[in-house]
Every structure is written in structure tokens, then in C-alpha cells.
Design a protein around this motif. Sequence first.
Motif, PDB file in Angstrom:
ATOM      1  N   UNK A 133      58.269  37.086  45.082  1.00  0.00           N
ATOM      2  CA  UNK A 133      58.076  38.541  45.037  1.00  0.00           C
ATOM      3  C   UNK A 133      56.649  38.934  44.659  1.00  0.00           C
ATOM      4  N   UNK A 134      55.792  37.946  44.494  1.00  0.00           N
ATOM      5  CA  UNK A 134      54.406  38.227  44.116  1.00  0.00           C
ATOM      6  C   UNK A 134      53.528  38.368  45.353  1.00  0.00           C
ATOM      7  N   UNK A 135      52.587  39.307  45.267  1.00  0.00           N
ATOM      8  CA  UNK A 135      51.654  39.498  46.366  1.00  0.00           C
ATOM      9  C   UNK A 135      50.298  39.904  45.806  1.00  0.00           C
ATOM     10  N   UNK A 136      49.255  39.231  46.270  1.00  0.00           N
ATOM     11  CA  UNK A 136      47.888  39.519  45.824  1.00  0.00           C
ATOM     12  C   UNK A 136      47.008  39.704  47.055  1.00  0.00           C
ATOM     13  N   UNK A 137      45.998  40.543  46.915  1.00  0.00           N
ATOM     14  CA  UNK A 137      44.987  40.704  47.973  1.00  0.00           C
ATOM     15  C   UNK A 137      43.615  40.453  47.373  1.00  0.00           C
ATOM     16  N   UNK A 138      42.876  39.514  47.978  1.00  0.00           N
ATOM     17  CA  UNK A 138      41.539  39.178  47.481  1.00  0.00           C
ATOM     18  C   UNK A 138      40.478  39.547  48.507  1.00  0.00           C
ATOM     19  N   UNK A 139      39.367  40.085  48.015  1.00  0.00           N
ATOM     20  CA  UNK A 139      38.242  40.392  48.881  1.00  0.00           C
ATOM     21  C   UNK A 139      37.663  39.100  49.458  1.00  0.00           C
ATOM     22  N   UNK A 140      37.287  39.139  50.734  1.00  0.00           N
ATOM     23  CA  UNK A 140      36.773  37.946  51.404  1.00  0.00           C
ATOM     24  C   UNK A 140      35.285  38.112  51.728  1.00  0.00           C
TER      25      UNK A 140
ATOM     26  N   UNK B 167      36.556  32.823  53.053  1.00  0.00           N
ATOM     27  CA  UNK B 167      36.198  32.431  51.686  1.00  0.00           C
ATOM     28  C   UNK B 167      36.645  33.522  50.721  1.00  0.00           C
ATOM     29  N   UNK B 168      37.134  33.086  49.550  1.00  0.00           N
ATOM     30  CA  UNK B 168      37.576  34.022  48.502  1.00  0.00           C
ATOM     31  C   UNK B 168      37.084  33.505  47.151  1.00  0.00           C
ATOM     32  N   UNK B 169      37.038  34.377  46.121  1.00  0.00           N
ATOM     33  CA  UNK B 169      36.566  33.938  44.804  1.00  0.00           C
ATOM     34  C   UNK B 169      37.356  32.743  44.267  1.00  0.00           C
ATOM     35  N   UNK B 170      36.636  31.665  43.931  1.00  0.00           N
ATOM     36  CA  UNK B 170      37.279  30.396  43.579  1.00  0.00           C
ATOM     37  C   UNK B 170      38.082  30.486  42.290  1.00  0.00           C
ATOM     38  N   UNK B 171      37.484  31.033  41.230  1.00  0.00           N
ATOM     39  CA  UNK B 171      38.180  31.063  39.954  1.00  0.00           C
ATOM     40  C   UNK B 171      39.356  32.033  39.987  1.00  0.00           C
TER      41      UNK B 171
END
Length: 372
Positions: A104-111, A68-72
Motif C-alpha cells: 500500500x506504499x507509494x513514493x514519487x522521486x524526482x529524476x 537516475x534518482x537520489x541514492x540515499x
Amino acid sequence: MKATLERTDLLKSLTHVHRVVERRNTIPILSNVLLRAEGGSLKLKATDLDLEVQETVPAMVERPGATTVPAHMIYDIVRKLPDGSQVVLETTSDFATLEIRAGRSKFSLQMLPETDFPDLTASDFSHAFSLTAGDIRKLIDTTQFAISTEETRYYLNGIFMHTVDTPEGSRFRAVATDGHRLAQAEVAAPSGAMGMPGIIVPRKTVGEIQKLLEAPDADVQIELSDTKIRIVTANIVLTSKLIDGTFPDYGRVIPQGNDKELRVDRDEFKEAVDRVSTISSERGRAVKLSLTDGRMILTVNNPDSGSATEELMVEYDADPMEIGFNSRYLLDIANQLTSDTALFRLADSGSPTLIRDSTVDECLFVLMPMRV
């Protein structure tokens, strides 16, 4: 977990599910969307504990899993990715973050772990039937504007749906009222609906159902219990709690003996009400209708800014009368009428008025008058 899918598919699904998530949450997991990759698809699920939306989109799954990751946040990221791009979703080896890659885009989201995610769907549904998306939209569009926003009368904060026996056969009916106006619409009752409990579908759920319906001819499965409703389309499942309350006996407020009949061109009436109400104040939206033989005069008086009048030719041959209504309520009702002529059945200046299409019997509206 590792899955690759079209940005368009992912964005469309996130658009549907992220709306359920409240911007402010005291429970962190409720701010997140659940992503589960398995087989050839990615399932997305979001909930606010009263309403849950789940959607399935095709994906190339290299490594099954869920998180699960932040929806918005994920919605905003995917919305800003280039059109036509392939999106890769992959959890890191330490299961701390989800990587989102596109070009070329990369994002990391807290889970947060998927085991923390609540499940709203566990329930036995006693009734199941199908309606077309067009019929459901008709029931909602016709009645939604009359839902009450007064939280103390919580049992009016939704649309009451039930079945009734009429001389024309069994009907599936939707009713909403806020105490000032009432809207009722109905369609032929589908097989399996008879004997269903009367249910009150909450305002937020009504809005989400409306946004999920697309092709008018598509069949939509509806499942009901005493406490929940589930709406199933081709790839979306919406589950919602129902309002736990008793809807009032609305039949008592629908006038039966109004003997004064007024017929007016719907568009001319709507435009005239809109024009004269320009002068009205936010607090006093009253427009006075003065009826005489074949003629209606609409009048608005605002002590702070001035007055406005407009005359319309109408079909009316009863005794002259004057009656006032909230102009915004009149416009709301006029916008739901489908035939060219609006039919008003009036009694006197202090009694509720019945409004309906002159040629269509499947909907009716009741409007309480105002003092003018």
C-alpha cells in the motif's frame, strides 16, 4: 521503464552502491544512482568520479529503460519497506518522476536524465588476474589499519600492491604505512600478475572492496591499468582511480639486524596492553616495556590521573632494555596476528622494532618506538 523485483535483492544492492555517493555534492547528478532495466535484470550504478560501483540484480522487466534518482533517498525508502514485499519501479509518462510501489506504499522521486550520468569505466586494462576473496580480504585486513590519514602525504593514503620475486617464488604483496608503523602481507602471485605496475589503492576504495567480498572461496577478477583498478565478482563491478604518486622504498625501513628476540603470548600481551593503557591520556598513549630475563613489565604513567603496571612471563634472554610504544598501535598490530605467540625482534630503545607471527611468514609489522 517498469521493473518489479524482490525488496531484499534491491536493498542489498542499494546498500552496496549508495555508500559510494557523498552526502554533499556540488554536482546534482553525483547524488543519484543510475537504474537501468533491461532483459531480466536491473543494473544499479553510483559514482563519486573517483570510485564507481555497479551491481546487477534479477528483475521482471515489463518496460526497459533507465533513469537516475537520489541514492540515499531511494535507499532509505526501500530499507523501510516491509520484508518480503515486491517493489515496482516505474517512470511516469512525463519522465519527471520515478514511482516506487510496494503493497500500500507509494513514493514519487524526482529524476535526472541518465544521459547526464558520468561513466568512469572507459579504460584499457593491461593486466588481469584472479585471487580468491579470502586472499584479498587477508591482504586488506592485515594492512588497512596502517594507511595514513595525513592528506599532505597523499601517496600514503592507500595500500601499495605489487609483485615481488622471493626465494619462495613470486608473491603478490600489499604494504601500508603512516610513517609510525608499517604493515606488510603477501600471498602467492596469481597467473597474470607478474609485470603489473605497482599501484596505490585509495583508502575509500579499500573499504568498499572489503565490504563487497563475501564467500572466501569465490574467485574475484582484478583488472589493472596505470591509473585504474577494476574488481569483478559474480554480480558486482567496482572501478576506481588509483592514487597518482610514488610509494616510498619501504624496504629500507624494515630492520634486518635486530638481534634481541622476544616471544610473548599474543592474547595475554594484548589484554595486558589494553588494561594498562586505560590510564593513559588521549595525547600520550605511550606504554613502556621493561624487559629482563624471562619477564616483561608494562608501565603507563599519566601525570593527570595515575599509573598502571602489569607483569608478564615471556621468552627473552638478551640484555635488559626499556622501550616505549604507542599502545593503540601495539593493539592494532596484535589484532592482526594469527598465531598464539607474537615474535618481537628488537635492537634498542630508539630503533624500529619488527613484529610478526611466530609461525606465519606471510605478514610482518614494523613499529617506531616512542620516548617514555
